[in-house]
Structures are given as structure tokens and as C-alpha cells.
Design an enzyme around this catalytic site. Structure first.
Site, PDB file in Angstrom:
ATOM      1  N   ASP A  93       0.857  -1.181   0.000  1.00  0.00           N
ATOM      2  CA  ASP A  93       0.000   0.000   0.000  1.00  0.00           C
ATOM      3  C   ASP A  93       0.898   1.237   0.000  1.00  0.00           C
ATOM      4  O   ASP A  93       2.113   1.137   0.076  1.00  0.00           O
ATOM      5  CB  ASP A  93      -0.986  -0.025   1.174  1.00  0.00           C
ATOM      6  CG  ASP A  93      -0.292  -0.011   2.525  1.00  0.00           C
ATOM      7  OD1 ASP A  93       0.935   0.213   2.582  1.00  0.00           O
ATOM      8  OD2 ASP A  93      -0.988  -0.225   3.541  1.00  0.00           O
ATOM      9  N   GLY A  95       0.982   3.765   2.138  1.00  0.00           N
ATOM     10  CA  GLY A  95       1.280   4.360   3.443  1.00  0.00           C
ATOM     11  C   GLY A  95       0.264   5.402   3.853  1.00  0.00           C
ATOM     12  O   GLY A  95       0.162   5.753   5.026  1.00  0.00           O
ATOM     13  N   GLY A  96      -0.470   5.928   2.887  1.00  0.00           N
ATOM     14  CA  GLY A  96      -1.385   7.035   3.172  1.00  0.00           C
ATOM     15  C   GLY A  96      -2.452   6.706   4.198  1.00  0.00           C
ATOM     16  O   GLY A  96      -2.715   7.481   5.114  1.00  0.00           O
ATOM     17  N   PHE A  97      -3.060   5.545   4.063  1.00  0.00           N
ATOM     18  CA  PHE A  97      -4.157   5.173   4.954  1.00  0.00           C
ATOM     19  C   PHE A  97      -3.669   5.043   6.392  1.00  0.00           C
ATOM     20  O   PHE A  97      -4.294   5.558   7.326  1.00  0.00           O
ATOM     21  CB  PHE A  97      -4.791   3.850   4.495  1.00  0.00           C
ATOM     22  CG  PHE A  97      -5.906   3.373   5.395  1.00  0.00           C
ATOM     23  CD1 PHE A  97      -7.145   3.998   5.378  1.00  0.00           C
ATOM     24  CD2 PHE A  97      -5.712   2.306   6.259  1.00  0.00           C
ATOM     25  CE1 PHE A  97      -8.173   3.572   6.204  1.00  0.00           C
ATOM     26  CE2 PHE A  97      -6.735   1.866   7.100  1.00  0.00           C
ATOM     27  CZ  PHE A  97      -7.962   2.503   7.077  1.00  0.00           C
ATOM     28  N   ASP A 147      -2.435   8.262  -1.922  1.00  0.00           N
ATOM     29  CA  ASP A 147      -3.702   8.988  -1.917  1.00  0.00           C
ATOM     30  C   ASP A 147      -4.135   9.276  -0.495  1.00  0.00           C
ATOM     31  O   ASP A 147      -3.475   8.864   0.452  1.00  0.00           O
ATOM     32  CB  ASP A 147      -4.802   8.180  -2.637  1.00  0.00           C
ATOM     33  CG  ASP A 147      -5.261   6.973  -1.820  1.00  0.00           C
ATOM     34  OD1 ASP A 147      -4.496   6.499  -0.957  1.00  0.00           O
ATOM     35  OD2 ASP A 147      -6.382   6.503  -2.054  1.00  0.00           O
ATOM     36  N   GLN A 190     -11.374   7.417  -5.569  1.00  0.00           N
ATOM     37  CA  GLN A 190     -12.005   7.916  -4.345  1.00  0.00           C
ATOM     38  C   GLN A 190     -13.356   8.529  -4.724  1.00  0.00           C
ATOM     39  O   GLN A 190     -13.843   8.301  -5.819  1.00  0.00           O
ATOM     40  CB  GLN A 190     -11.080   8.933  -3.649  1.00  0.00           C
ATOM     41  CG  GLN A 190      -9.804   8.311  -3.069  1.00  0.00           C
ATOM     42  CD  GLN A 190     -10.056   7.408  -1.853  1.00  0.00           C
ATOM     43  OE1 GLN A 190     -11.115   7.408  -1.242  1.00  0.00           O
ATOM     44  NE2 GLN A 190      -9.049   6.594  -1.513  1.00  0.00           N
ATOM     45  N   GLY A 217     -11.477   4.062  -0.261  1.00  0.00           N
ATOM     46  CA  GLY A 217     -12.439   4.829   0.521  1.00  0.00           C
ATOM     47  C   GLY A 217     -13.674   4.057   0.925  1.00  0.00           C
ATOM     48  O   GLY A 217     -14.666   4.647   1.349  1.00  0.00           O
ATOM     49  N   ASP A 267      -7.846  -7.474   0.165  1.00  0.00           N
ATOM     50  CA  ASP A 267      -6.914  -7.780   1.256  1.00  0.00           C
ATOM     51  C   ASP A 267      -7.626  -7.459   2.554  1.00  0.00           C
ATOM     52  O   ASP A 267      -8.493  -6.576   2.585  1.00  0.00           O
ATOM     53  CB  ASP A 267      -5.663  -6.903   1.184  1.00  0.00           C
ATOM     54  CG  ASP A 267      -5.943  -5.487   1.683  1.00  0.00           C
ATOM     55  OD1 ASP A 267      -6.488  -4.691   0.900  1.00  0.00           O
ATOM     56  OD2 ASP A 267      -5.662  -5.190   2.859  1.00  0.00           O
ATOM     57  N   CYS A 305     -12.927 -29.283   6.574  1.00  0.00           N
ATOM     58  CA  CYS A 305     -11.772 -28.438   6.273  1.00  0.00           C
ATOM     59  C   CYS A 305     -10.495 -29.273   6.288  1.00  0.00           C
ATOM     60  O   CYS A 305     -10.307 -30.123   7.154  1.00  0.00           O
ATOM     61  CB  CYS A 305     -11.678 -27.305   7.295  1.00  0.00           C
ATOM     62  SG  CYS A 305     -10.259 -26.218   7.030  1.00  0.00           S
ATOM     63  N   CYS A 307      -7.384 -28.078   6.664  1.00  0.00           N
ATOM     64  CA  CYS A 307      -6.250 -27.379   7.272  1.00  0.00           C
ATOM     65  C   CYS A 307      -5.735 -28.153   8.490  1.00  0.00           C
ATOM     66  O   CYS A 307      -6.457 -28.978   9.048  1.00  0.00           O
ATOM     67  CB  CYS A 307      -6.644 -25.959   7.657  1.00  0.00           C
ATOM     68  SG  CYS A 307      -7.320 -25.807   9.319  1.00  0.00           S
ATOM     69  N   CYS A 310      -7.918 -28.283  11.689  1.00  0.00           N
ATOM     70  CA  CYS A 310      -9.114 -29.130  11.631  1.00  0.00           C
ATOM     71  C   CYS A 310      -8.769 -30.607  11.456  1.00  0.00           C
ATOM     72  O   CYS A 310      -9.499 -31.472  11.934  1.00  0.00           O
ATOM     73  CB  CYS A 310     -10.017 -28.679  10.489  1.00  0.00           C
ATOM     74  SG  CYS A 310     -10.678 -27.021  10.748  1.00  0.00           S
ATOM     75  N   HIS A 336      -6.184 -21.852   9.888  1.00  0.00           N
ATOM     76  CA  HIS A 336      -7.544 -22.227   9.478  1.00  0.00           C
ATOM     77  C   HIS A 336      -8.249 -21.072   8.764  1.00  0.00           C
ATOM     78  O   HIS A 336      -8.841 -21.259   7.703  1.00  0.00           O
ATOM     79  CB  HIS A 336      -8.395 -22.673  10.680  1.00  0.00           C
ATOM     80  CG  HIS A 336      -9.840 -22.736  10.318  1.00  0.00           C
ATOM     81  ND1 HIS A 336     -10.402 -23.807   9.648  1.00  0.00           N
ATOM     82  CD2 HIS A 336     -10.826 -21.804  10.431  1.00  0.00           C
ATOM     83  CE1 HIS A 336     -11.670 -23.538   9.386  1.00  0.00           C
ATOM     84  NE2 HIS A 336     -11.960 -22.343   9.847  1.00  0.00           N
TER      85      HIS A 336
HETATM   86 ZN   LIG Z   1      -9.621 -25.700   9.184  1.00  0.00          ZN
END
Ligand SMILES: [Zn+2]
Length: 376
Positions: A93, A95-97, A147, A190, A217, A267, A305, A307, A310, A336
Site C-alpha cells: 500500500d 502508506g497514506g491510509f 492517496d 475515491q 475509501g 486484502d 476443512c 487445514c 481441523c 484455518h
Molecule cells: Zn480448518
């Protein structure tokens, strides 16, 4: 697009899209969810594990990395990829936010933002030019224009002033970025919740020309209904042949609703942050492992799941390590959650490719509506 980077749309279903962003560091399958590696690490995860969940790309935070360990230091040490042992694509990103949300003693002018570090109080300046320099030093594959994320709510007058400044900064970002084969620069739309301002912003960005376009935004407190209202029109204002990135989103149903409306990338810290507080996201909604109902439950968090949390552990064990503040609690639940988020993305990519997104979405909501399995 920039030399060495391409975006290919493979299929659309309604407004939902699936495709591939090809970069010298590997392909990014879209729609893509980017785990957040704030300070050079996705907290509680090894890079190989992040990859194993299905992530093609990570997000790094310019604000955090410029303050600690410092962009020049990362560059001297060979760049962020090698430094953090993640050789696949990284988006940073601008850095602005985070300057606006984390730092103190901020002062914004047409030139940029001066601020004090939340780490040690040191003084810093972020401008479009400096943000481009920092992201270059880090070695970011996808660079975001600098921005101002217009706060919500904003009056039309405040929003338009902020948006127009961001558009001037977008041009300065483009000029400072220059020609960097193999690296992409994304502009950020924006205009808050005002349709005419979103249109003006989109036109300004297209005039400058970017490799991809973010809808900025949003996810700043307006709520899902209003966010979807903006997403009903905002992505369509951006070029069809470029990736569209919705910043900072979100919960599973936000993500699905955004993809439905034409978003390709997202993200969010949610899966990793929730994982460190005992919160799991599953096909049946949110589960709080801290809750006493899990103390004697030998069943997995989600029996379907794949993972490690699980496959190898019971709800009783996860409950125990969460309550005991053991590090493995954050590790397992982050894994997970990231796994589940990537499963949603893979599910949507498959459904869009096969023209059955609507049915997939109905199943997604129907399963969540059931809620968690009954206590024993
Ligand atoms: Zn899982």
C-alpha cells in the site's frame, strides 16, 4: 500494462470475473485474497504455510516498513521478498491510509503528509514521490499510488476536495514511478459514496493511465449495504481489461458480494487478526473457540476443512490453547482462517469459470445461515 505484467480475463459470470495476473514472480489467480504481512510477516505464519493455504500474493504495509526496519535498510539487505522469505508477488500500500489512522501530529498539505512515528515519535514526511521511492526500495511488485483515504462520513464538499487532491497525487505518483518493467502501478478511485465523484475520479485515473485500479475509501465504517451500493456502479467505471482491487475487505460475505460486483482482488487483516483472538471463520459462520461449550468437544472445528487445525486437533484442544494463551492457538486459528478465505476464493473462481456463480453464492449463504454445529 507494464512490460512483464499482464492481466488475462478467463471468464465472466454476471459481473463476476475470473482470470490471471501474470508477473515475473508468479501468477495471481483472480479473484484473489491477499493476506496482510504488515511488518514483513503474516503474523503467526511461516511463508510456506501462507503459500500452502493457497495465497498467490501478500500485502505489505509501507507505513510500518518505512518506520521499522526502514525502507533503505530493507533495500540494502536485498529487498522485502528475500528479507521475509516470500519470493512470490507482493503488493504494497502507499502508506497514506495508515499515516492517517496510526501516526500522531499529522499535518497534510498539497505536498504530502508530515507525521510522527507511532513507534518512536520520529518525524517523517510522506509524499507521492517518497511513497513511490519507498515501494521501489522494498521491491514491491504491485505499487499503490499515494492517496488520501477520505474518511467516512464526509460531506460532498469535503469528499470532492479530498478526491481531487488524491487525483493530483495520482498523477505525481505516476510521474515518480516512471518506467519499471515487471512492476505495476495501481491508481485508487475515491469519491466516498457520491456517484458523480466516483465517475470524476475514474475519468481522472484513466487519463493518467494505470496497470490496475483500486476502489478506495470503502470499508471505512459505511457498512455493508452502503458499500455494496457503491460497488453496484464503481467497478464498472474502471477499465474492464485491468484488475480491480477493493482495499481492506473484508468478512467472507463482504468478499463474496464484492466479487459478485466485479472486484478481482482484496486484502484484509481479518483472518489473521481474528485467529489471534480465538475467533474462527467457517462455512457455518463465526466460531468463538474461547467459549466454554468447546471444552469437552472432541470434534474438529470444521470436519470438511483440510487445514492442520481441523485435521489434527479437536475443538477441545483449540479451546484449551486459546484459554491458556498458547502461541499455537494463534498459529492454528490463523492457518484455518486463511485456509477458509482461500477456499472461498477458489470456490468462486471455479464457479465463475463454469458459469454457476449464482448457485455457488446461494449455497454459501445457505450454509452460513445454518450456524455452527449443535453443542454436544
Ligand atoms: Zn480448518
Amino acid at each position: 500494462m507494464a512490460t512483464g505484467i499482464s492481466f488475462t480475463l478467463h471468464a465472466t459470470d454476471g459481473r463476476a470475473r475470473t482470470g490471471v495476473i501474470a508477473t515475473p514472480r508468479g501468477e495471481i489467480r483472480t479473484p484473489a485474497f491477499m493476506p496482510v504481512g504488515t511488518a514483513g510477516t503474516v503474523k503467526a505464519m511461516m511463508p510456506d504455510s501462507v503459500r500452502a493455504t493457497g495465497a498467490d500474493i501478500l500485502l505489505g504495509n509501507t507505513y510500518h516498513l518505512m518506520l521499522r526496519p526502514g525502507a533503505e535498510r530493507v533495500a540494502r539487505l536485498g529487498g522485502l521478498h528475500g528479507f521475509m522469505n516470500w519470493e512470490r508477488p507482493i503488493l504494497t500500500d502507499s502508506g497514506g491510509f495508515q499515516v492517517m489512522s496510526l501516526s500522531s501530529l499529522r499535518k497534510m498539505t498539497e505536498e504530502g503528509v508530515t507525521f510522527s512515528s507511532h513507534v518512536d515519535g520520529s518525524k517523517h514526511v510522506l509524499t507521492p514521490e517518497r511513497s513511490m521511492e519507498i515501494q521501489r526500495l522494498l521491491g514491491s511488485d504491485i505499487v499503490m499510488a499515494f492517496d488520501e483515504c477520505t474518511p467516512f462520513p464526509a460531506t460532498e464538499a469535503v469528499s470532492v476536495e479530498s478526491m481531487r487532491r488524491s487525483m493530483r497525487w495520482a498523477q505525481r505518483s505516476r510521474d515518480a514511478f516512471g518506467d519499471r518493467p515487471g512492476h505495476a502501478l495501481f491508481g485508487i478511485q475515491q469519491g466516498s459514496v457520491f456517484r458523480d465523484q466516483r465517475e470524476e475520479s475514474a475519468e481522472a485515473l484513466k487519463g493518467v493511465g494505470f496497470d490496475g485500479y483500486a476502489v478506495g475509501g470503502l470499508a471505512v465504517g459505511e457498512g455493508q449495504a452502503m458499500m455494496f451500493e457503491v460497488l453496484d456502479y464503481a467497478p464498472g467505471m474502471l477499465p474492464e481489461d485491468r484488475p480491480r482491487y477493493l482495499m481492506g475487505v473484508g468478512k467472507p460475505d463482504d468478499i463474496v458480494g464484492a466479487v459478485k460486483r466485479g472486484i478481482d482482488m482484496m486484502d484484509c487483516v481479518l483472518p489473521s487478526r481474528s485467529g489471534r483472538t480465538g475467533q474462527a471463520w467457517t462455512r457455518r459462520g463465526q466460531v468463538n473457540l474461547r467459549n466454554a461449550r468447546h471444552a469437552d468437544d472432541p470434534r474438529p472445528l470444521d470436519e470438511q476443512c483440510g487445514c492442520p487445525a481441523c485435521r489434527n486437533y479437536s475443538r477441545a484442544y483449540l479451546h484449551h490453547v486459546v484459554r491458556a494463551n498458547e502461541m499455537i492457538a494463534g498459529m492454528l486459528l490463523t492457518w484455518h482462517n486463511l485456509h477458509y478465505f482461500q477456499e472461498i476464493m477458489a470456490g468462486m473462481r471455479g464457479a465463475i469459470a463454469e458459469g454457476r456463480f449464482e448457485g455457488w453464492e446461494a449455497d454459501f449463504h445457505a450454509f452460513r445461515a445454518q450456524g455452527d454445529i449443535e453443542p454436544l
